[in-house]
Design an enzyme around this catalytic site. Structure first.
Site, PDB file in Angstrom:
ATOM      1  N   GLY A 319      44.915  45.861  44.432  1.00  0.00           N
ATOM      2  CA  GLY A 319      46.317  45.685  44.084  1.00  0.00           C
ATOM      3  C   GLY A 319      47.212  45.625  45.307  1.00  0.00           C
ATOM      4  O   GLY A 319      46.870  46.147  46.376  1.00  0.00           O
ATOM      5  N   LYS A 335      45.482  55.151  38.534  1.00  0.00           N
ATOM      6  CA  LYS A 335      46.297  54.200  39.295  1.00  0.00           C
ATOM      7  C   LYS A 335      47.377  54.948  40.068  1.00  0.00           C
ATOM      8  O   LYS A 335      48.211  55.630  39.475  1.00  0.00           O
ATOM      9  CB  LYS A 335      46.952  53.190  38.346  1.00  0.00           C
ATOM     10  CG  LYS A 335      45.921  52.466  37.461  1.00  0.00           C
ATOM     11  CD  LYS A 335      46.557  51.514  36.469  1.00  0.00           C
ATOM     12  CE  LYS A 335      47.032  50.230  37.120  1.00  0.00           C
ATOM     13  NZ  LYS A 335      47.266  49.181  36.067  1.00  0.00           N
ATOM     14  N   ASP A 370      48.133  51.262  27.224  1.00  0.00           N
ATOM     15  CA  ASP A 370      48.929  52.484  27.250  1.00  0.00           C
ATOM     16  C   ASP A 370      48.466  53.337  28.433  1.00  0.00           C
ATOM     17  O   ASP A 370      47.269  53.509  28.655  1.00  0.00           O
ATOM     18  CB  ASP A 370      48.703  53.241  25.941  1.00  0.00           C
ATOM     19  CG  ASP A 370      49.681  54.391  25.751  1.00  0.00           C
ATOM     20  OD1 ASP A 370      50.774  54.343  26.340  1.00  0.00           O
ATOM     21  OD2 ASP A 370      49.343  55.336  25.019  1.00  0.00           O
TER      22      ASP A 370
HETATM   23  N1  LIG Z   1      43.074  49.283  33.172  1.00  0.00           N
HETATM   24  C1  LIG Z   1      42.346  48.767  34.160  1.00  0.00           C
HETATM   25  N2  LIG Z   1      41.014  48.582  33.991  1.00  0.00           N
HETATM   26  C2  LIG Z   1      40.253  48.068  34.994  1.00  0.00           C
HETATM   27  N3  LIG Z   1      40.723  47.734  36.193  1.00  0.00           N
HETATM   28  C3  LIG Z   1      42.035  47.903  36.436  1.00  0.00           C
HETATM   29  C4  LIG Z   1      42.915  48.428  35.434  1.00  0.00           C
HETATM   30  N4  LIG Z   1      44.162  48.476  35.982  1.00  0.00           N
HETATM   31  C5  LIG Z   1      44.038  48.018  37.243  1.00  0.00           C
HETATM   32  N5  LIG Z   1      42.778  47.656  37.536  1.00  0.00           N
HETATM   33  C6  LIG Z   1      42.257  47.114  38.820  1.00  0.00           C
HETATM   34  O1  LIG Z   1      43.139  47.477  39.866  1.00  0.00           O
HETATM   35  C7  LIG Z   1      43.729  46.332  40.478  1.00  0.00           C
HETATM   36  C8  LIG Z   1      45.180  46.598  40.791  1.00  0.00           C
HETATM   37  O2  LIG Z   1      45.892  47.028  39.626  1.00  0.00           O
HETATM   38  P1  LIG Z   1      47.207  46.313  39.100  1.00  0.00           P
HETATM   39  O3  LIG Z   1      47.663  47.083  37.914  1.00  0.00           O
HETATM   40  O4  LIG Z   1      46.973  44.877  38.900  1.00  0.00           O
HETATM   41  O5  LIG Z   1      48.238  46.607  40.258  1.00  0.00           O
HETATM   42  P2  LIG Z   1      48.938  45.651  41.366  1.00  0.00           P
HETATM   43  O6  LIG Z   1      50.341  45.529  40.855  1.00  0.00           O
HETATM   44  O7  LIG Z   1      48.849  46.410  42.605  1.00  0.00           O
HETATM   45  O8  LIG Z   1      48.214  44.349  41.382  1.00  0.00           O
HETATM   46  C9  LIG Z   1      43.518  45.197  39.478  1.00  0.00           C
HETATM   47  O9  LIG Z   1      43.429  43.961  40.145  1.00  0.00           O
HETATM   48  C10 LIG Z   1      42.208  45.602  38.822  1.00  0.00           C
HETATM   49  O10 LIG Z   1      41.109  45.193  39.622  1.00  0.00           O
END
Ligand SMILES: Nc1ncnc2c1ncn2[C@@H]1O[C@H](COP(=O)(O)OP(=O)(O)O)[C@@H](O)[C@H]1O
Ligand SMILES: [Mg+2]
Length: 587
Positions: A319, A335, A370
């Site tokens: 991310g 996260k 959620d």
């Molecule tokens: N619920 C989830 N299940 C699986 N992987 C997730 C999930 N949320 C985030 N990720 C992983 O983390 C990475 C970054 O999260 P994300 O929510 O997209 O934040 P950013 O805004 O930094 O891109 C995503 O590209 C994914 O690979």
């Protein structure tokens, strides 16, 4: 005041505050019946928001009062141990004692800013078990003469207030549908017994009866969806398998409004028909998300104490705003907001939290994951590989700290893990990739219909659930459809304009050009062709503008939480939009 009588007084204060919270929760929840009966969908939506804000509001006030009353001794842990004991006694005979315990924890965690959990002033495990209440929360139908007789009795017994338009015809159709579905499942035994929860589950424009059937020796879960048309109520769909009902209760949907004074017994009943759902998720699904979070916390600590597994970076693209980790043996992700965001991101930490809050309060449409917000999480150092820990300290050092053998995480979101869609499309065979991509189009459409513009439509921000459903999880650019202008790109008039690398026409901050989405998808030509055939309108400004206009006109565009094939055959021709249109006449 002597210690024990002071403790008693403060315990009573918190108990009274909890009782007041529950009273208000029930008042809002009970309104659903009337909202449904009068087809007041906007009212239903307002209730949902009001109920989501309630907990924080009550805790804020309780904290304030306690601070005022307790004064100097506020941080006296010995006193709080007495308060805890006194509180424990005065909630013992409540059927919702486990929720009362969570409420107490919310108060003490606020006051002490507790890192990790302090078992002296918090309730750590609960022995609350209200399962004896089961008989009082269900209708039981023993040895029905036929499926039709059961269906008839169920519609008569259920607590929906309004009249059914054609109850006998609905019962007959329902019975035919059930018999056929059971045969298709290979269940040929007689219907011996049915048990259906008395409280009705309300959400959006739907009302659901939830229970189980005993067919021969097998238990078959049951959910009956009812809609209220201008002409009266009608059964819309019947769900008879765990997967379908699990999707109805998905972690990507808003919480049900279910009026019960026995949440514990109700959750235990649901757990029997949905054994794969965590207790935590079931509490959350009925609107007790704070207690669900307590259950989740217990569940994850239990898992971490029994595993040799370690956290790793979540698979998929890193991310720019979030750093995300998970554990192979545990299907949740953690996260953490990074200290600094990679360019071109210009958002702030506050803004990111604001978007997660927005998602919490909005209709999640079965498409927004959620998230539970955790503060001051304390986890054992041994759960982290050196690599991961180094990364976390590096990119999120203002949130993640190392304290002896513990990793302290000041703030994070915990949510269900799904398979990032970009990974999924790349690694699965053509047919599965195609199905997921078409689901992705449906997901975007569902989001638009609930006024959500995901902002960042890249595949990496969507994920595939174990049921193959596509959901969205990256919220930092999410906004309301009604706040944007969806525009068609003007045709270049001169060669110079065409050659210009910069946009030569004016682009406002709220301008969106749906044509451009196509470029960023990055899938094979064959997949793109399939997508365009099914969802080509998503690349046109007209489509977005049309939905936007309808929302601005006050329309509620419903989303059915089940596929058309689960609807009773004569209902299948009714488009979902018709369900909220007063002028709609039955065919
Ligand atoms: N619920 C989830 N299940 C699986 N992987 C997730 C999930 N949320 C985030 N990720 C992983 O983390 C990475 C970054 O999260 P994300 O929510 O997209 O934040 P950013 O805004 O930094 O891109 C995503 O590209 C994914 O690979
Ligand atoms: Mg992302």
């Amino acid at each position: 005041m002597e210690a024990s009588s002071a403790a008693q007084t403060y315990a009573q204060m918190i108990r009274t505050a909890f009782a007041a919270y529950q009273a208000r929760f029930h008042v809002i929840t009970r309104r659903a019946r009337e909202r449904f009966a009068t087809r007041d969908w906007h009212g239903m939506r307002a209730d949902a928001t009001e109920r989501l804000m309630l907990y924080r509001e009550v805790i804020d006030r309780t904290e304030q009062r306690i601070r005022q009353r307790v004064g100097d001794r506020l941080h006296d842990k010995a006193l709080w141990r007495h308060i805890r004991t006194a509180y424990s006694r005065c909630i013992a005979d409540r059927p919702d004692a486990e929720l009362a315990e969570t409420f107490f924890n919310s108060v003490t965690r606020r006051i002490f800013n507790t890192v990790g959990v302090d078992p002296r002033i918090e309730f750590v495990t609960t022995d609350s078990d209200d399962s004896s209440a089961r008989a009082s929360i269900t209708h039981v139908f023993e040895h029905p003469a036929s499926t039709a007789a059961f269906a008839h009795d169920l519609l008569e017994a259920c607590a929906l207030s309004g009249p059914f338009r054609a109850p006998s015809a609905d019962a007959r159709r329902m019975a035919r549908f059930i018999d056929r579905a059971l045969t298709a499942q290979g269940q040929t035994g007689p219907l011996r017994r049915a048990e259906v929860l008395r409280p009705v589950f309300y959400r959006g424009i739907g009302a659901y009866l939830v229970g189980c059937l005993q067919v021969g020796d097998t238990m078959v879960p049951l959910a009956v969806a009812v809609h209220n048309h201008p002409e009266g109520m009608a059964v819309d769909a019947v769900l008879l398998d765990e997967d379908a009902i699990s999707i109805l209760f998905s972690f990507a949907r808003s919480y049900f409004h279910v009026d019960t004074h026995h949440p514990n017994a109700l959750v235990r009943f649901l757990k029997r028909i949905l054994p794969r759902k965590r207790i935590a998720e079931l509490y959350i699904a009925i609107g007790y998300n704070k207690h669900g979070k307590t259950e989740l916390y217990r569940d994850l600590l239990h898992h971490f104490s029994t595993t040799t597994d370690r956290f790793v970076q979540a698979p998929g693209q890193r991310g720019m705003v979030m750093t995300v980790f998970t554990m192979a043996s545990y299907d949740m992700v953690f996260k953490v907001i990074k200290d600094r965001f990679d360019p071109p991101k210009t958002t702030t930490r506050r803004d990111v939290k604001e978007r997660y809050r927005l998602v919490f309060q909005h209709d999640r449409a079965g498409r927004l994951v959620d998230a539970q917000e955790f503060e001051h999480l304390r986890l054992s150092r041994r759960l982290f590989s050196d690599d991961l820990l180094e990364t976390l300290l590096n990119v999120a050092g203002s949130t993640v700290h190392l304290d002896d053998h513990r990793v302290i995480i000041d703030h994070c979101y915990v949510e269900r893990r799904v398979t990032p869609l970009d990974l999924f499309v790349r690694t699965q065979d053509e047919a599965d990739a195609r199905a997921a991509l078409l689901e992705y189009g449906d997901a975007i459409k569902d989001l638009i219909r609930t006024n959500i513009f995901p902002g960042d439509l890249l595949l990496k921000n969507f994920g595939v659930t174990r049921h193959g459903r596509v959901v969205f999880y990256d919220y930092d650019e999410l906004g309301f459809v009604t706040d944007y202008d969806f525009r068609r790109k003007p045709k270049a008039q001169t060669h110079l304009e065409e050659m210009s690398a910069e946009a030569w026409f004016y682009v406002g901050p709220d301008d969106v050009f749906p044509e451009e989405f196509q470029v960023t998808m990055g899938v094979s030509d064959a997949l793109m062709e399939a997508f365009v055939e099914a969802h080509g309108e998503l690349f046109t400004a007209e489509y977005w503008t049309d939905v936007k206009t309808r929302i601005q006109e006050g329309a509620i565009l419903p989303i059915l939480p089940y596929p058309p094939r689960k609807r009773l055959p004569h209902r299948r021709k009714i488009p979902p939009d018709a369900l909220t249109t007063p002028a709609y006449a039955h065919g």
